[in-house]
Write an enzyme that holds these catalytic residues in place. Structure first.
Site, mmCIF file in Angstrom:
data_model
loop_
_atom_site.group_PDB
_atom_site.id
_atom_site.type_symbol
_atom_site.label_atom_id
_atom_site.label_comp_id
_atom_site.label_asym_id
_atom_site.label_seq_id
_atom_site.Cartn_x
_atom_site.Cartn_y
_atom_site.Cartn_z
ATOM 1 N N ASN A 242 0.803 -1.228 0.000
ATOM 2 C CA ASN A 242 0.000 0.000 0.000
ATOM 3 C C ASN A 242 0.835 1.277 0.000
ATOM 4 O O ASN A 242 0.556 2.205 -0.754
ATOM 5 C CB ASN A 242 -0.989 -0.016 1.170
ATOM 6 C CG ASN A 242 -0.337 -0.181 2.520
ATOM 7 O OD1 ASN A 242 0.779 -0.685 2.633
ATOM 8 N ND2 ASN A 242 -1.022 0.244 3.566
ATOM 9 N N GLU B 238 4.622 -4.488 12.412
ATOM 10 C CA GLU B 238 3.635 -3.402 12.319
ATOM 11 C C GLU B 238 2.505 -3.945 11.471
ATOM 12 O O GLU B 238 2.631 -4.070 10.253
ATOM 13 C CB GLU B 238 4.282 -2.153 11.695
ATOM 14 C CG GLU B 238 3.508 -0.868 11.979
ATOM 15 C CD GLU B 238 2.467 -0.556 10.927
ATOM 16 O OE1 GLU B 238 1.333 -1.084 11.050
ATOM 17 O OE2 GLU B 238 2.772 0.194 10.010
ATOM 18 N N CYS C 193 -2.948 1.256 6.914
ATOM 19 C CA CYS C 193 -3.152 0.591 8.204
ATOM 20 C C CYS C 193 -3.603 1.566 9.280
ATOM 21 O O CYS C 193 -4.386 1.213 10.151
ATOM 22 C CB CYS C 193 -1.874 -0.126 8.637
ATOM 23 S SG CYS C 193 -0.435 0.952 8.776
ATOM 24 N N GLU D 256 8.971 1.799 15.382
ATOM 25 C CA GLU D 256 9.773 2.334 14.295
ATOM 26 C C GLU D 256 9.825 3.858 14.429
ATOM 27 O O GLU D 256 9.023 4.452 15.131
ATOM 28 C CB GLU D 256 9.183 1.941 12.938
ATOM 29 C CG GLU D 256 9.167 0.435 12.703
ATOM 30 C CD GLU D 256 8.511 0.048 11.402
ATOM 31 O OE1 GLU D 256 8.977 -0.900 10.767
ATOM 32 O OE2 GLU D 256 7.514 0.707 11.020
#
Length: 492
Positions: free
Chosen positions: A157, A253, A288, A468
């Site tokens: 994505n 993630e 997300c 992150e």
């Protein structure tokens, strides 16, 4: 229809050299049934093993450099990356489906994150000294060390931007890296990574593409110290299963089901409604950290629905490279079918489902993965459109009467990636935001384009583990080493 980019072919890049493969895999254009956006190399298991070996061989000399020396080489490697940004963005739009501007931003964020990582070089090696105390007769230095070979796996994505959240941090920490782009959209990412890798010492940065079935050695391997994976919950669980056999570390993630809570005093002017609209429908809902559930105080329900409806009435669904297109297709037929099923279930339950816009009329786009965006008004809380991540242009809007009710509903989820609170009162925002079980909270905003790229980002619950970005993102690719001196003075 806008003229598209020429057919693209990408190879592997291992140990400082381009590597060809016997087989090339077609990359589908999600807007045009049967059309191909380009071809990506299909690595064999042996070539994957070669990539791991190359990264392992490069690790000693790369890790022995100081963080400042690595940063200097990384700065040179990223220089000029924007020269081909327009071309990269066009390729990404073709293979991903999203509109050109979103693809352009995708590649831009990679460079921004890289530069932000380099700004942390002075902190990378900052350890501490523990002085002697009663009954502890040692002076101990605690320093940081890199892990070794790292695999970074990114999704379709926002593949380039997401890569920027981990790759530069791993390299700056002293690790060598193998990047695995998404099989369904590998072209732009591979091109960009190779251009950077060509300016770094051989083996420091490698890229392999191909079938997932040939990629096990990137995870389940005694020579791979860590895997950083961004993707679905199911994919994250599979990564953990593979990594467990060699005790390979992981950062995950994963998916989200972010709740946006609109309090009774929220400002719902054009600016804030534009932000919420983008938070839901950017990238056709395929982010997300998009808002996936909207909980709105009952007194503001009609106003909110009207504001989002006005914006949806102006949506232009079409090919991502066409001028004027504001919403592209979903990435895959499977995802389109899933989102359609969620809408059908909501209708069957009696929920008020409102769809907007017109599907493309161009014959070439007939049968593409296009969907009309939809609002699902006041659905039952147990419907899948509420409980599952839609990952499409659909949003349930659910009224609430008390803040406690809204917070409980927001937290009643498998997910814990992000959330947002919309209110004119900063104290209320902090009070409500601090009660949300998630890793990141926006106030009067939401979504990827509003993320503070300096701050640690990651999820709770099944939205993943690890962080992150920022110095925490660097530390995720390091471990501590403690050295104790008895009766001596230690120094860093």
């Amino acid at each position: 229809m806008t003229e598209t980019a020429a057919e693209v072919m990408t190879g592997l890049y291992i140990g400082g050299k381009p590597v060809a493969t016997e087989e090339m895999l077609p990359v589908a254009d999600p807007a045009k049934p049967g059309a191909v956006a380009g071809y990506a190399a299909a690595a064999t298991a042996e070539q994957v093993a070669d990539a791991v070996a190359a990264a392992k061989a490069a690790f000693p000399s790369w890790s022995e450099l100081s963080a400042q020396e690595r940063a200097a080489q990384m700065a040179e490697a990223i220089a000029g990356i924007a020269d081909l940004r327009d071309e990269d963005a066009a390729i990404l739009s073709q293979e991903n489906g999203k509109i050109r501007m979103e693809s352009w931003v995708d590649t831009l964020v990679f460079e921004i994150r890289w530069q932000l990582a380099l700004s942390l070089a002075g902190e990378v090696e900052s350890g501490m000294v523990l002085e002697p105390q009663p009954n502890i007769p040692v002076t101990t230095t605690v320093a940081y060390q890199p892990l070794g070979v790292v695999t970074v796996i990114v999704p379709f994505n926002w593949p380039v931007a997401i890569l920027g959240a981990s790759l530069p941090h791993a390299l700056l920490a002293g690790n060598t890296v193998i990047v695995k782009p998404p099989p369904s959209a590998p072209l732009a990412t591979t091109r960009i990574v190779q251009r950077v890798a060509e300016k770094l010492p051989p083996g420091v940065l490698n890229v392999v593409t191909g079938r997932d079935s040939e990629m096990t050695a990137l995870i389940q391997n005694d020579d791979v110290a860590k895997v950083c994976f961004t993707g679905s919950v199911g994919g994250g669980k599979r990564i953990m299963e593979l990594a467990a056999k060699t005790l390979t570390r992981v950062t995950l993630e994963l998916g989200g089901n972010d709740a946006a809570i609109i309090l009774d005093d929220a400002v719902l002017d054009a600016t804030h409604l534009d932000r919420l609209y983008a938070a839901v429908f950017d990238s056709t809902g395929q982010i997300c950290m998009n808002a996936k559930r909207v909980y709105v105080h009952r007194s503001r329900m009609a106003e909110l629905v009207e504001g989002l409806s006005e914006r949806l009435e102006n949506v232009v669904i079409g090919y991502g490279l066409d001028e004027g297109t504001t919403m592209g297709p979903l990435h895959s037929p499977r995802q389109k079918e899933f989102v359609q099923t969620l809408l059908e279930e909501a209708r069957a339950s009696g929920a008020d489902v409102r769809e907007f816009g017109a599907l493309p009329g161009d014959e070439e786009l007939q049968g593409g993965n296009f969907l009309r965006p939809a609002l699902v008004i006041d659905p039952a809380p147990d419907l899948r459109v509420v409980t599952e991540e839609q990952f499409g242009p659909v949003i349930p809007i659910i009224p609430f009467d008390t803040v406690e009710e809204a917070v409980d509903a927001a937290n009643d989820s498998w997910a814990g990636l992000g959330g947002s609170v919309w209110t004119a009162d900063a104290d209320r925002a902090n009070a409500v935001g601090s009660r949300l079980a998630c890793g990141y909270v926006w106030v009067n905003d939401h979504g990827a384009t509003r993320l503070d790229l300096r701050a640690p980002f990651g999820g709770m619950k099944q939205s993943g583990m690890g962080r992150e970005q920022g110095i925490q993102g660097v530390r995720a690719f390091q471990d501590t080493r403690s050295i104790a001196h008895l009766g001596e003075v230690a120094s860093l």
